[in-house]
Design a protein around this motif. Structure first.
Motif, PDB file in Angstrom:
ATOM      1  N   SER A  74     -32.432 -22.208  42.719  1.00 36.77           N
ATOM      2  CA  SER A  74     -32.989 -22.725  41.470  1.00 36.77           C
ATOM      3  C   SER A  74     -32.869 -21.646  40.394  1.00 36.77           C
ATOM      4  O   SER A  74     -32.596 -20.482  40.688  1.00 36.77           O
ATOM      5  CB  SER A  74     -34.446 -23.101  41.671  1.00 36.77           C
TER       6      SER A  74
ATOM      7  N   GLN B 228     -35.199 -18.721  40.995  1.00 34.92           N
ATOM      8  CA  GLN B 228     -34.739 -17.866  42.103  1.00 34.92           C
ATOM      9  C   GLN B 228     -33.571 -16.996  41.650  1.00 34.92           C
ATOM     10  O   GLN B 228     -33.497 -15.816  41.981  1.00 34.92           O
ATOM     11  CB  GLN B 228     -34.320 -18.738  43.294  1.00 34.92           C
TER      12      GLN B 228
ATOM     13  N   ASP C 270     -38.031 -23.409  33.295  1.00 35.61           N
ATOM     14  CA  ASP C 270     -39.189 -24.271  33.058  1.00 35.61           C
ATOM     15  C   ASP C 270     -40.415 -23.406  32.785  1.00 35.61           C
ATOM     16  O   ASP C 270     -40.509 -22.276  33.254  1.00 35.61           O
ATOM     17  CB  ASP C 270     -39.480 -25.111  34.312  1.00 35.61           C
TER      18      ASP C 270
END
Lengths: 342, 293
Positions: free
Chosen positions: A154, A157, A184
């Protein structure tokens, strides 16, 4: 105040503008003009500004990816401007790039990417593997991530991996170039938390570049506001947020969306600036901000304002702060508040 | 533990997805099948050829000019040798030629392309203008010139084609590298203190791999065609070594009555060139590489 870890003195960058039949130099783009600031070990310096204000150019000059036209970058008293982009420099300063998607090579595993700085230092194979596992642990990721590829991760990460890679050489200073802008909000908070923990445990110093002022308020200890390559206001975060002195800082802060009534109450009342930042190819004379400034008066399009110190550690470049501003025809800064309230 | 299992399964599923997409592309599948058949035939030629002894300079006038039959699948030539057996051995020569040419052209071309694309400046000017000059010479003309000066044989033909073939790879890798040069992962590697060698061959080259694979697959067909053309003109492989181009040339004297002697080796050339082209097109669709012509 302890001796500064990094001192930026009069840093400028003008990109030559080529054109014409023979590619001669026709002019230049003043991306950064005469920027100076310093920060102590353990500090977080926030650099705020719109796109095109020169934030990333400053970061690239400190990293050595771009050569400054003028000025000096002193790290622990050693001038970095002459140093080529080499091992010695990369040991002192590291950078976390804006886009975690493109700062990791899609064809190389996470372990290979993190190992780059270790292998560049000719560290033995077994130690490299141990080092990668230790770095993954520092950014709170399991060791078996080293066999994965960027597309399996992600955004948050990937940004942790980028942080781990920057930490590999144990740098003194890390430049964070909008490290959370591609993430986000919930992930942003976790990355900021991780960066704060690492700063405390490793004694790191950060230069944090962002246009997100609410993030900066919580993270940075000092903030500098850039406009068209010039540092228009700089000071400790609290002073700058509670008593912004430059009309540009005021309108930036006024534009931050808030939720609670208390936040609304402490927000400066200033009109949101209209229009776009002027082109750095074609800079307006005088104060760079006068084309958009609601308080501009006679002097503003004539003369570039000097820095006026409000306290020992807080300055702004604005003619309104000159002791004789009123006699030159300036409306006091307070009129903004009244006009807005009415 | 579970993380590594899932990572492995993700990778397997990607391999499966690739195979799935590849297998839904009929032309790519046909290409892969043809290439597999040709490579196997060439490798196993001494064991599967019906008349392996017909490869050399033997004559068997009793059965010369025989049309295709159960015993001689592609018929026999003007000295009575089995054309099918010679085609199988001819594939060995064709594939060897292409492998040697590309084995030279790809590393040289890729390295020059990486250097020009990454460093730019005078390095780019030097390498890319040299490439333009080399590109202006058609490989076939170069091969004609080289074999006219040196003795015509397989080695010199390989040399002539390889001497120009790297240019296509230089251009391809140059255009990819130039777009990758300012990517953040390259700058990140620089700021981490990585060497130039590391950036060129560990960061940039892996990102060119799929384009190189597609290009090599397409190139195999072209190089085989050029090699056959040289042999047809008598400038490549010399008799009695079986070569597809030489066989077409020899059989051409007996057209149209004894059509098999030149048409069937010609069809064999078509078969292998078509196979590599279809495979290359399929790989291009699979990897979505636009930059390869």
């Amino acid at each position: 105040m302890s001796a500064p870890l990094i001192e930026i003195i009069g840093l400028s960058k003008a990109f030559p503008l080529r054109g014409g039949l023979f590619g001669g130099i026709r002019g230049d783009v003043k991306a950064v003009s005469d920027v100076s600031f310093s920060l102590a070990k353990g500090d977080v310096f926030g650099l705020a500004g719109e796109s095109g204000s020169g934030k990333s150019t400053i970061a690239r000059m400190i990293m050595g990816l771009t050569h400054p036209s003028a000025g000096a970058i002193l790290l622990d008293g050693l001038d970095l401007t002459g140093l080529p982009l080499a091992l010695a420099r990369s040991k002192a300063v590291q950078m976390v790039f804006q886009n975690p998607g493109s700062s990791l090579n899609p064809r190389r595993s996470i372990g290979q990417s993190i190992a780059v700085p270790l292998e560049a230092r000719k560290i033995a194979r077994a130690d490299v593997e141990r080092g990668v596992a230790r770095l993954l642990d520092m950014v709170q990721l399991p060791a078996d991530f080293s066999t994965r590829y960027p597309h399996e991760l992600s955004g948050g990460q990937k940004q942790r991996i980028a942080i781990a890679r920057a930490l590999a050489v144990e740098p003194q200073l890390i430049i964070l170039d909008e490290p959370t802008s591609a993430l986000d909000v919930s992930v942003q908070a976790k990355i900021i938390e991780l960066l704060n923990e690492l700063r405390r445990s490793l004694g790191l110093t950060y230069i944090f570049i962002s246009h997100d002022l609410s993030l900066m308020r919580n993270f940075a200890s000092r903030v500098g506001v850039l406009y068209l390559g010039r540092l228009v206001e700089e000071g400790p975060t609290r002073k700058l947020f509670e008593a912004p002195a430059h009309p540009y800082t005021r309108s930036l802060l006024a534009a931050v969306p808030v939720i609670s009534a208390e936040e609304e109450a402490i927000k400066p009342k200033a009109p949101i600036v209209e229009g776009e930042i002027p082109s750095p190819m074609n800079q307006p004379p005088g104060c760079a901000f006068h084309t958009r400034c609601p308080l501009a008066f006679g002097l503003c399009d004539q003369q570039n304002p000097e820095a006026y110190w409000l306290d020992g550690d807080h300055f702004a470049r604005c003619h309104l702060l000159a002791p004789d501003a009123a006699s030159l025809g300036a409306k006091p800064i307070e009129t903004l508040k009244r006009e807005n309230a009415g | 533990m579970s993380a590594s299992v899932s990572a492995a399964s993700v990778r397997i599923s990607i391999a499966y997805q690739n195979w799935h997409r590849f297998s839904r592309n009929p032309t790519a599948l046909i290409g892969a099948a043809i290439v597999t058949i040709v490579v196997l035939a060439a490798l196993l030629a001494p064991w599967i050829a019906p008349h392996p002894d017909h490869v050399g300079a033997i004559v068997n006038f009793r059965v010369r000019h025989q049309p295709p039959s159960a015993q001689y699948w592609f018929g026999t030539d003007n000295v009575g040798r089995d054309i099918f057996s010679r085609v199988l051995f001819g594939y060995r020569i064709s594939l060897l030629l292409a492998a040697v040419v590309l084995g030279f052209a790809v590393p040289v071309g890729a390295t020059l392309g990486l250097l020009a694309g990454y460093f730019g400046g005078w390095m780019e000017i030097l390498i890319m203008r040299l490439t333009d000059v080399a590109l202006a010479i058609p490989p076939l003309v170069m091969a004609l010139a080289v074999t006219a000066v040196l003795t015509p044989n397989l080695l010199h033909a390989m040399f002539a084609i390889a001497a120009l073939w790297w240019t296509w790879h230089t251009r391809l890798i140059f255009s990819i590298t130039r777009t990758l040069r300012h990517q953040e992962f390259v700058e990140a590697a620089r700021t981490l203190g990585a060497s130039r060698f590391h950036i060129l061959f560990r960061e940039l080259l892996p990102n060119c791999a799929s384009a190189i694979l597609v290009k090599v697959s397409l190139d195999f067909g072209f190089v085989i065609l050029i090699g056959a053309a040289l042999s047809y003109l008598g400038l490549g492989v010399q008799p009695p070594t079986p070569d597809l181009g030489t066989m077409v040339a020899n059989g051409a004297d007996f057209l149209p009555d004894r059509w098999w002697e030149s048409l069937l080796p010609g069809a064999a050339i078509l078969f292998v060139a078509l196979g590599f082209n279809l495979l290359g097109d399929g790989l291009r669709d699979l990897y979505d590489v636009e930059s390869v012509r």
